[in-house]
Design a protein around this motif. Structure first.
Motif, PDB file in Angstrom:
ATOM      1  N   TRP A   1      -2.508  -0.787  -1.690  1.00 50.65           N
ATOM      2  CA  TRP A   1      -1.682  -1.251  -0.579  1.00 50.65           C
ATOM      3  C   TRP A   1      -0.261  -0.713  -0.758  1.00 50.65           C
ATOM      4  N   GLU A   2       0.580  -0.940   0.228  1.00 48.01           N
ATOM      5  CA  GLU A   2       1.983  -0.520   0.149  1.00 48.01           C
ATOM      6  C   GLU A   2       2.811  -1.658  -0.434  1.00 48.01           C
TER       7      GLU A   2
ATOM      8  N   PRO B   1       2.902   3.403  -2.550  1.00 49.30           N
ATOM      9  CA  PRO B   1       1.497   3.022  -2.660  1.00 49.30           C
ATOM     10  C   PRO B   1       1.198   2.557  -4.077  1.00 49.30           C
ATOM     11  N   VAL B   2       0.514   1.419  -4.185  1.00 48.93           N
ATOM     12  CA  VAL B   2       0.127   0.911  -5.501  1.00 48.93           C
ATOM     13  C   VAL B   2      -1.389   0.708  -5.539  1.00 48.93           C
ATOM     14  N   MET B   3      -1.912   0.793  -6.737  1.00 49.43           N
ATOM     15  CA  MET B   3      -3.314   0.486  -6.984  1.00 49.43           C
ATOM     16  C   MET B   3      -3.375  -0.752  -7.862  1.00 49.43           C
ATOM     17  N   ALA B   4      -4.360  -1.623  -7.594  1.00 51.67           N
ATOM     18  CA  ALA B   4      -4.559  -2.793  -8.441  1.00 51.67           C
ATOM     19  C   ALA B   4      -6.016  -2.836  -8.870  1.00 51.67           C
ATOM     20  N   THR B   5      -6.242  -3.211 -10.118  1.00 52.28           N
ATOM     21  CA  THR B   5      -7.595  -3.269 -10.634  1.00 52.28           C
ATOM     22  C   THR B   5      -7.796  -4.532 -11.458  1.00 52.28           C
ATOM     23  N   PRO B   6      -8.951  -5.184 -11.313  1.00 46.20           N
ATOM     24  CA  PRO B   6      -9.281  -6.279 -12.226  1.00 46.20           C
ATOM     25  C   PRO B   6      -9.680  -5.714 -13.576  1.00 46.20           C
ATOM     26  N   ASN B   7      -9.936  -6.590 -14.539  1.00 46.67           N
ATOM     27  CA  ASN B   7     -10.217  -6.160 -15.905  1.00 46.67           C
ATOM     28  C   ASN B   7     -11.438  -6.897 -16.432  1.00 46.67           C
ATOM     29  N   LEU B   8     -12.370  -6.151 -17.008  1.00 44.79           N
ATOM     30  CA  LEU B   8     -13.609  -6.742 -17.492  1.00 44.79           C
ATOM     31  C   LEU B   8     -13.450  -7.462 -18.819  1.00 44.79           C
TER      32      LEU B   8
ATOM     33  N   VAL C   1      -4.792  -8.738 -13.728  1.00 46.09           N
ATOM     34  CA  VAL C   1      -4.898  -7.666 -12.740  1.00 46.09           C
ATOM     35  C   VAL C   1      -3.707  -6.743 -12.974  1.00 46.09           C
ATOM     36  N   THR C   2      -3.963  -5.455 -13.117  1.00 49.14           N
ATOM     37  CA  THR C   2      -2.890  -4.497 -13.371  1.00 49.14           C
ATOM     38  C   THR C   2      -2.545  -3.766 -12.078  1.00 49.14           C
ATOM     39  N   VAL C   3      -1.240  -3.700 -11.777  1.00 45.13           N
ATOM     40  CA  VAL C   3      -0.750  -3.014 -10.582  1.00 45.13           C
ATOM     41  C   VAL C   3      -0.014  -1.749 -11.019  1.00 45.13           C
ATOM     42  N   ILE C   4      -0.431  -0.599 -10.475  1.00 45.24           N
ATOM     43  CA  ILE C   4       0.103   0.707 -10.876  1.00 45.24           C
ATOM     44  C   ILE C   4       0.760   1.383  -9.682  1.00 45.24           C
ATOM     45  N   ASP C   5       1.970   1.928  -9.885  1.00 45.54           N
ATOM     46  CA  ASP C   5       2.644   2.738  -8.880  1.00 45.54           C
ATOM     47  C   ASP C   5       1.951   4.103  -8.824  1.00 45.54           C
ATOM     48  N   MET C   6       1.453   4.484  -7.658  1.00 46.20           N
ATOM     49  CA  MET C   6       0.672   5.707  -7.562  1.00 46.20           C
ATOM     50  C   MET C   6       1.521   6.954  -7.318  1.00 46.20           C
ATOM     51  N   LYS C   7       2.834   6.812  -7.363  1.00 47.37           N
ATOM     52  CA  LYS C   7       3.723   7.972  -7.342  1.00 47.37           C
ATOM     53  C   LYS C   7       4.184   8.312  -8.759  1.00 47.37           C
ATOM     54  N   THR C   8       4.558   7.289  -9.513  1.00 44.68           N
ATOM     55  CA  THR C   8       5.077   7.511 -10.866  1.00 44.68           C
ATOM     56  C   THR C   8       4.011   7.292 -11.938  1.00 44.68           C
ATOM     57  N   TRP C   9       2.911   6.625 -11.572  1.00 44.25           N
ATOM     58  CA  TRP C   9       1.839   6.236 -12.484  1.00 44.25           C
ATOM     59  C   TRP C   9       2.310   5.254 -13.545  1.00 44.25           C
TER      60      TRP C   9
END
Length: 518
Positions: A372-373, A378-385, A390-398
């Motif tokens: 989402w923005e 733009p950021v990506m979020a992922t759950p963790n097994l 939940v980790t949120v990552i900036d998809m421009k700077t990583w």
């Protein structure tokens, strides 16, 4: 003379002398007598599923003992407790978790022979037989008794229910117009179902142990990722006939299981992650990338980076580490991948190399990642097994924007463009597995939690086409779909189902919504 005592003593001596070989022979004899007619003489499956260790990952040994003894409800698996002793049942359970002495072969010949045509291609009407919006339907996979339900997202009620193969895996995939849905089972069976006509069209067994499948953005091809054998299989989606079997090996001949394959629509290619060699493969179906023969990308002079000539040439991307799962950015230029050891990286598919490391601790479930923005980025979020976050990552700077703490490790995360919230479960937690946590996508914090059925596992949220309703699974045999108003978080309705593992909205999938997996 008591021959029973003599025979028992002799059996014991032989068992000691040959280190249990006698017992193994007994187990094989038991298997051929009681199991082979359904599961195949070589344990590769038949009417029943394959009984090999890789295919039984979801079935724990105590559950296998119970299944052999008591049978399996709503299947053709009978109970053997009246026919076999407890020791014989134990022997059978040990046998099916033992790898076969000879690696089974499953190539083009076997795949072609397995194909079942239920309906002639082109023989069904080109319009839905129901009045519901065909783009606001859900396909609900019910693992409890191996069925799927077509669900109306407007009326919030089922349209039809039909049986599926055992242990569907990897999520169904849709044709670009949403008319067809394709299923993959753990046993490698691929099924094509016509949603508009509510008919099973064709089936084919593309492998012995499959991970998932992908459908090309133009709807012409399906590619299947296999653990056993180590292959990628290309199918013609018109009738599921096989086009090509690709042996997955590195340049030195070491073979590998395939962790996952996804369609990279804007690139007109499939991208596969490999389990046992540190490579990513990109396989094009772009007719403009090479000369065409009979509608397929065909032989041509190999260009730089293309390792295998012919239809669906392989473009190898060499890495320093393995990838088990991955996620594409919006432009499909970059893939974010992770290994089970917790090493995460960004791979640029254009320059064909790693361009960044990412701080993703534990075991991120990137296949369930969403975007989402956030503050113009733009950021990506992922759950963790493994970790409760939940980790949120900036998809421009990583760079990591935030680690959002949750009640425990999750499995599924979902959102929609028309909601301010992301929904995440606690599926892998030791407790609180009955909770769904609601994350505000701008505050980046948990703002609410729902407990749909206290004491029962809640998982896998999916949204209607317009994002108005959120559907949550109660992951139990006596399970339900619990439907919420996505704005107020108030419960709207419950629909009983048999362990509804996943729900897939046609529109959200075919438009590649940022709030769901692809």
């Amino acid at each position: 003379m008591n021959w029973r005592i003599i025979l028992t003593a002799a059996t014991a001596l032989l068992s000691l002398r040959y280190g249990g070989a006698w017992a193994a022979t007994d187990a094989n004899a038991l298997y051929q007598t009681h199991c082979a007619s359904c599961h195949g003489a070589d344990r590769l499956g038949g009417a029943g599923p394959a009984l090999l260790p890789g295919n039984l990952e979801r079935l724990r040994r105590p559950d296998a003992l119970k299944t052999i003894s008591d049978g399996r409800m709503a299947t053709q698996m009978p109970a053997f407790s009246a026919k076999l002793s407890a020791d014989e049942i134990k022997q059978l359970a040990e046998l099916i978790y033992t790898p076969p002495a000879v690696t089974p072969v499953w190539g083009l010949e076997q795949i072609r022979a397995s194909r079942i045509e239920h309906v002639k291609p082109g023989s069904l009407p080109d319009k839905p037989v129901f009045k519901a919006d065909p783009l606001n339907l859900f396909v609900v996979v019910e693992l409890g008794d191996h069925h799927a339900t077509i669900f109306d997202g407007d009326k919030l009620e089922p349209i039809t229910r039909f049986p599926t193969r055992y242990a569907l895996h990897g999520g169904p995939k849709f044709s670009p117009d949403g008319r067809y849905v394709y299923f993959a089972s753990r046993d490698g069976w691929i099924a094509k179902y016509d949603i508009w006509n509510l008919k099973l069209v064709a089936e084919v067994r593309a492998g012995i142990n499959a991970r998932n499948l992908a459908v090309s953005s133009d709807g012409r091809f399906a590619m299947v990722a296999n653990y056993l054998p180590h292959t990628l299989v290309v199918l013609d989606t018109r009738d599921l006939s096989p086009i090509k079997v690709i042996d997955v090996k590195d340049e030195n001949g070491k073979s590998s299981r395939v962790s996952a394959v996804y369609d990279a629509g804007p690139r007109k290619s499939f991208v596969a992650a490999l389990k046992d060699i540190p490579e990513v493969w990109e396989l094009t179906y772009d007719e403009h990338a090479a000369p065409v023969y009979n509608g397929l990308v065909h032989d041509y002079k190999m260009a730089e980076g293309l390792a295998v000539p012919g239809p669906f040439p392989v473009r190898r991307i060499m890495l320093d580490d393995y990838l088990d799962d991955f996620f594409f950015d919006a432009g499909y230029d970059n893939m974010i991948g992770s290994s089970r050891e917790g090493h995460s990286q960004v791979v640029n598919l254009n320059v064909r190399r790693k361009i960044a490391n990412i701080d993703l601790p534990g075991m991120p479930h990137l296949g369930s990642g969403i975007t989402w923005e956030y503050q113009g980025h733009p950021v990506m979020a992922t759950p963790n097994l493994k970790e409760g976050e939940v980790t949120v990552i900036d998809m421009k700077t990583w760079q990591t924007v935030k680690h959002i703490k949750t009640l425990g490790p999750g499995f599924f995360m979902r959102s929609h463009e028309n909601t301010p919230y992301a929904w995440v479960d606690v599926f892998n937690g030791s407790k609180d597995r009955d909770v769904i946590q609601i994350i505000d996508k701008q505050k980046l914090e948990v703002v609410a939690q729902l407990r749909p059925s206290p004491g029962k596992v809640a998982a896998h949220t999916e949204f209607t086409r317009d994002g108005k309703y959120a559907l949550v699974s109660i992951w139990e045999m006596d399970g339900e779909l619990v439907i919420y108003d996505a704005r107020t978080l108030k419960e709207v309705k419950r629909i009983p189902m048999k362990k509804p593992s996943g729900k897939y909205n046609v529109y959200n999938k075919i438009t590649r919504s940022a709030g769901t997996s692809h």
